[in-house]
Design an enzyme around this catalytic site. Structure first.
Site, PDB file in Angstrom:
ATOM      1  N   LYS A 109      37.796 -79.288  47.197  1.00  0.00           N
ATOM      2  CA  LYS A 109      37.496 -80.126  48.348  1.00  0.00           C
ATOM      3  C   LYS A 109      38.461 -79.866  49.518  1.00  0.00           C
ATOM      4  O   LYS A 109      38.095 -80.036  50.674  1.00  0.00           O
ATOM      5  CB  LYS A 109      37.558 -81.607  47.976  1.00  0.00           C
ATOM      6  CG  LYS A 109      36.650 -82.042  46.826  1.00  0.00           C
ATOM      7  CD  LYS A 109      35.179 -81.845  47.136  1.00  0.00           C
ATOM      8  CE  LYS A 109      34.247 -82.629  46.230  1.00  0.00           C
ATOM      9  NZ  LYS A 109      34.299 -82.255  44.805  1.00  0.00           N
TER      10      LYS A 109
HETATM   11  C1  LIG Z   1      33.243 -82.274  43.882  1.00  0.00           C
HETATM   12  C2  LIG Z   1      33.474 -81.518  42.636  1.00  0.00           C
HETATM   13  C3  LIG Z   1      32.406 -80.879  41.948  1.00  0.00           C
HETATM   14  C4  LIG Z   1      30.969 -80.999  42.393  1.00  0.00           C
HETATM   15  O1  LIG Z   1      30.725 -80.438  43.652  1.00  0.00           O
HETATM   16  P1  LIG Z   1      29.448 -80.899  44.527  1.00  0.00           P
HETATM   17  O2  LIG Z   1      29.652 -80.310  45.860  1.00  0.00           O
HETATM   18  O3  LIG Z   1      29.497 -82.416  44.538  1.00  0.00           O
HETATM   19  O4  LIG Z   1      28.236 -80.410  43.817  1.00  0.00           O
HETATM   20  C5  LIG Z   1      32.715 -80.146  40.820  1.00  0.00           C
HETATM   21  N1  LIG Z   1      33.974 -80.026  40.368  1.00  0.00           N
HETATM   22  C6  LIG Z   1      35.021 -80.616  40.988  1.00  0.00           C
HETATM   23  C7  LIG Z   1      36.387 -80.452  40.417  1.00  0.00           C
HETATM   24  C8  LIG Z   1      34.809 -81.378  42.132  1.00  0.00           C
HETATM   25  O5  LIG Z   1      35.844 -81.971  42.750  1.00  0.00           O
END
Ligand SMILES: *Cc1c(COP(=O)(O)O)cnc(C)c1O
Length: 455
Positions: A109
Site C-alpha cells: 500500500k
Molecule cells: C491490500 C492487501 C491485499 C489485497 O489487495 P487489493 O488491492 O485489496 O486486492 C493483499 N495483501 C496485502 C498484504 C494487502 O495489504
C-alpha cells in the site's frame, strides 16, 4: 485527460477533482476516458522514478507539470529502504517474486499511498481548503495512509478498521500514531461493514456540505494509477515477450492496476487472482456469479473481503462502457444480494483473469514449503500467490506479488515455520507505545457524529 464514472459515462471530470473526491457523486468509480498507449521500448534502462514519470504523466497532464510530477516522485521513493524500490527476486526457473514491502509500513500500500500524500500536498497549494480523509482498511491501507498524511497541514484523517480483525502489528502501526490530525476508529463489524459506512458517508449531503470528504481507499483512481508502475518495472527486469502475474486479491485494486498496465501496453498473458477462503472473486471469475457472502477471518486479514469495490471498474469495461447497465447490475446486486453474468461476459473475464481460492491450511503449508525448499519466508497474503506459483506452466515466466513483510503477520509465520520472522526495528518499537483509538458500533450515524465533532 478527462475522467468518467462507471455510473455515468458522460462525465468529464478533471484529474484534480477526481483525486480529491475519490468516489463519484453518482456512487460510481472514476476511470480515464481512454487509455494512453505507452511504448515499452522507451522505458528500458530507466530508473524506477523515470518509469513512474512516463506512466503517470499522461494521466495528470495539464494539471501537474512534468517537472513538479518528477519532484513529487523523487521525494516519494526516497523513503523506501531498498535501492531497487520494488526488487524482483528470482526464486526458480521462470518463477519470480516481486517484493513490495520496502516502504515505511511494510506492505504494498505504501507504493501508492506515499505518492498520494505528496500529490495531495502539491495540489492543495492551489486549492487551500481543509480536507477530511475518510478510509476503510482491512489492515494495511490504514497504516499506509496514516504514515503518508500524519502531521500534514489542513488534512484530518479518519480510518475505520474492523475491531479485533486486524493483526496486532497492523493495529499498533495505526493506533500508536498520536498526531492530532489522525483518528482511528474500530468498528464492531467486518471490513465490508467499514467500506459500506465509508461509501454511505460519501453520499451523505449533510456531511459533504460541512467538509470536503476525500477517499484514499483503492476506490480512488490515483492509487491504482500509482500501482501500475511496479508491473512495468517487474516486466522490464525480465525481458521476455510476455509475462503473467499472480496477484493476492481482496478489493480488486491491485489486480485492476495490473489490468490497467495491460491496457496501456504491458504485454501480460494472464492475471491470476489468488483469494483466501473469502472467495467471492473466484466465484465471479470461474462461474460468473457475484454473490454477497459473510466474511470469514483467515490468516490473511487484508484479503478478508467479500465485496470487492473495484470490480465495478471491470464490469464497466466488460460491458463496453455501458454505465446504464452498470447501474442496473449494482442495483440488482444490492437488492437481491447476487447477480449472474452471462456467458459472453464470463468468457471476456476469463480471457484476462484466472483465479484460485487458497484455503487456510494451504496458506500455512505454503509458507512452510517455501521456507524449507528455498529458504524464502513469506507472509500469509504472499503465500496465497506462492501456492499458485508452485504449479504453473514452467515454460512461461510468472511473477507472484509479495504484498507484505512477514513480520506483520507473525502468528501465521510462527505456526508455519515454528519461529517468528526477524522484525525490522521500526516494527519492534511499536509494541511498548501508547495506543489511541475509538471503538464504535457498526452504524454510519456513529461515525458521522464523530467526524462532525472533530472537524
Ligand atoms: C491490500 C492487501 C491485499 C489485497 O489487495 P487489493 O488491492 O485489496 O486486492 C493483499 N495483501 C496485502 C498484504 C494487502 O495489504
Amino acid at each position: 485527460m478527462k475522467y468518467l464514472s462507471t455510473r455515468n459515462n458522460n462525465l468529464k471530470e478533471s484529474f484534480t477533482n477526481i483525486l480529491f473526491q475519490g468516489l463519484s457523486k453518482d456512487g460510481g468509480l472514476y476511470l480515464p476516458e481512454s487509455w494512453p498507449l505507452l511504448d515499452i521500448n522507451t522505458l528500458r534502462d530507466k530508473s524506477y522514478e523515470e518509469v513512474a514519470l512516463n506512466i503517470i504523466n499522461p494521466f495528470v497532464a495539464n494539471e501537474v507539470s512534468e517537472e513538479d510530477l518528477y519532484e513529487i516522485i523523487i521525494s516519494t521513493y526516497k523513503n523506501f529502504s531498498h535501492s531497487k524500490i520494488a526488487p524482483l527476486y528470482k526464486i526458480d526457473n521462470n518463477k519470480y517474486i516481486l517484493e513490495l514491502f520496502y516502504g515505511p509500513t511494510f506492505a504494498f500500500k505504501d507504493y501508492a499511498m506515499q505518492f498520494l500524500g505528496n500529490l495531495f500536498s502539491h495540489c492543495m497549494q492551489k486549492k487551500a481548503n481543509q480536507l477530511t480523509i475518510l478510509g476503510a482498511t482491512s489492515g494495511d491501507t490504514g497504516s499506509a495512509a496514516i504514515n503518508a498524511f500524519k502531521g500534514k497541514k489542513n488534512i484530518n484523517v479518519f480510518i475505520l478498521h474492523p475491531h479485533n480483525k486486524v493483526s496486532e502489528v497492523q493495529r499498533k502501526q495505526m493506533t500508536t500514531n498520536l498526531d492530532e490530525n489522525i483518528f482511528n476508529v474500530a468498528i464492531e463489524g467486518n471490513f465490508d461493514d467499514c467500506q459500506r459506512i465509508v461509501k454511505e458517508l460519501f453520499l451523505d449531503k449533510d456531511i459533504q456540505g460541512k467538509t470536503s470528504l476525500t477517499a484514499i481507499n483503492s476506490i480512488n483512481w490515483a492509487r491504482l494509477m500509482a500501482q501500475i508502475i511496479y508491473y512495468f518495472w517487474a516486466y522490464l527486469q525480465i525481458e521476455d515477450k510476455e509475462v503473467s502475474f499472480i496477484v493476492p486479491s481482496g478489493n480488486f485494486g491491485n489486480v485492476f492496476s495490473a489490468h490497467a498496465a495491460q491496457n496501456i501496453g504491458l504485454p501480460i498473458k494472464k492475471l491470476h487472482i489468488a483469494t483466501n477462503e473469502n472467495d467471492s472473486l473466484n466465484q465471479i471469475i470461474k462461474h460468473g456469479l457475484m454473490r454477497l457472502k459473510e466474511v470469514k477471518q483467515t490468516y490473511s486479514p487484508s484479503m478478508d473481503i467479500q465485496i470487492s469495490s473495484n470490480f465495478e471498474r471491470q464490469i464497466f469495461e466488460s460491458f463496453g462502457h455501458d454505465s446504464e447497465k452498470v447501474n442496473q447490475i449494482m442495483r440488482e446486486y444490492s437488492i437481491k444480494g447476487e447477480y449472474e453474468f452471462d456467458k459472453s461476459i464470463i468468457s471476456n473475464l476469463q480471457s484476462i483473469y484466472e483465479s484460485t481460492a487458497v484455503s487456510n491450511t494451504n496458506t500455512i503449508e505454503t509458507i512452510s514449503y517455501y521456507k524449507k525448499k528455498y529458504d524464502y519466508l513469506s507472509d500469509p497474503h504472499t503465500a496465497t500467490g506462492l501456492s499458485i506459483l508452485k504449479n504453473v506452466d514452467p515454460d512461461h515466466p510468472y511473477i507472484s506479488l509479495a504484498c507484505a513483510h512477514p513480520a506483520k503477520f507473525n502468528d501465521a509465520v510462527e505456526k508455519a515455520t515454528g519461529s517468528k520472522s526477524l522484525t525490522p526495528k521500526e516494527l519492534e518499537n511499536i509494541f511498548d507505545k501508547k495506543e489511541k483509538m475509538t471503538i464504535l458500533n457498526n452504524e454510519t450515524e456513529a461515525v458521522k457524529s464523530l467526524i462532525l465533532k472533530n472537524l
